[in-house]
Design a protein around this motif. Structure first.
Motif, PDB file in Angstrom:
ATOM      1  N   ASP A  66      40.422  85.438  39.423  1.00 20.77           N
ATOM      2  CA  ASP A  66      41.601  84.995  40.156  1.00 20.77           C
ATOM      3  C   ASP A  66      41.429  85.231  41.655  1.00 20.77           C
ATOM      4  N   ARG A  69      39.165  82.473  43.011  1.00 26.95           N
ATOM      5  CA  ARG A  69      39.886  81.209  43.174  1.00 26.95           C
ATOM      6  C   ARG A  69      40.788  81.244  44.399  1.00 26.95           C
ATOM      7  N   THR A  72      38.789  80.784  47.547  1.00 29.15           N
ATOM      8  CA  THR A  72      38.428  79.378  47.749  1.00 29.15           C
ATOM      9  C   THR A  72      39.601  78.588  48.291  1.00 29.15           C
TER      10      THR A  72
END
Length: 216
Positions: A66, A69, A72
């Protein structure tokens, strides 16, 4: 302001750890029930250490994923200054919150890995799962005994409910039964005297009898 943010971060991390621990306890509880009830094994706390460790490490990996992500999304959002098209369509103004979320996820993952490496912490987790399993078994046994072996002397409301049932029998059921018997007797007397034509119960009438529908 900085202290408030740190306190909020600690609260979020603590909540994440609590949820992870609860999920691990639930998984261990179900595993214990299967091994003991279905497979007939004796409970051995040490037997569940690898499973508890693996569960925490898996949750730590989820938290790290998580965080990756979120990192990103943060990089993509940095150069976007136009309006957002949806909940997860992040923009430059979201970068700070995304960075905070990333750090929180990494901190949760770090703490979970520390707990996974601590045998004493794992034993406490397994003991809690065992207690939850025993409580569920005891609850099911108690429910079964109440249903299958119910006795008046074990029911604290038996006397009060018995009085209510007897009143309902006297005031409702018995008068209704007497009325039905009087009606049946009256119909029988009328049939025997010939004043009311006898009707076959199957729905067909005797030849020459009056169809009750014609009287309506």
């Amino acid at each position: 302001m900085a202290k408030k943010k740190r306190a909020r971060t600690r609260d979020i991390v603590a909540e994440g750890l609590y949820i992870a621990s609860a999920a691990t306890r639930l998984s261990l509880k179900n595993t214990i029930l299967v091994h003991i009830l279905a497979e007939g094994e004796d409970f051995d706390l040490e037997r569940y250490l690898p499973e508890a460790r693996a569960a925490l490490e898996a949750l730590a990996a989820e938290a790290e994923a998580d965080a990756a992500r979120t990192a990103t999304e943060r990089r993509r959002a940095r150069g976007r200054h136009y309006d957002s098209d949806g909940t997860h369509d992040y923009r430059a103004r979201d970068v700070r919150n995304l960075r905070r979320r990333e750090k929180q996820s990494l901190h949760v993952a770090e703490q979970l890995r520390l707990r996974a490496a601590d045998d004493a912490e794992l034993r406490l987790l397994i003991a809690d799962a065992r207690d939850a399993a025993w409580a569920e078994v005891a609850k099911n046994i108690d429910r079964t005994l109440r249903i299958e072996a119910s006795r008046p002397d074990l029911d604290p409301d038996y006397a009060r409910m018995r009085t209510a049932r007897m009143q309902a029998l006297r005031l409702v059921d018995l008068p209704k039964l007497r009325a039905q018997r009087r009606s049946a007797k009256a119909q029988r007397v009328l049939r025997e005297s010939g004043e009311v034509p006898e009707v076959v119960e199957s729905g067909g009438a005797h030849r020459g009898a009056i169809d009750p529908a014609e009287l309506e």
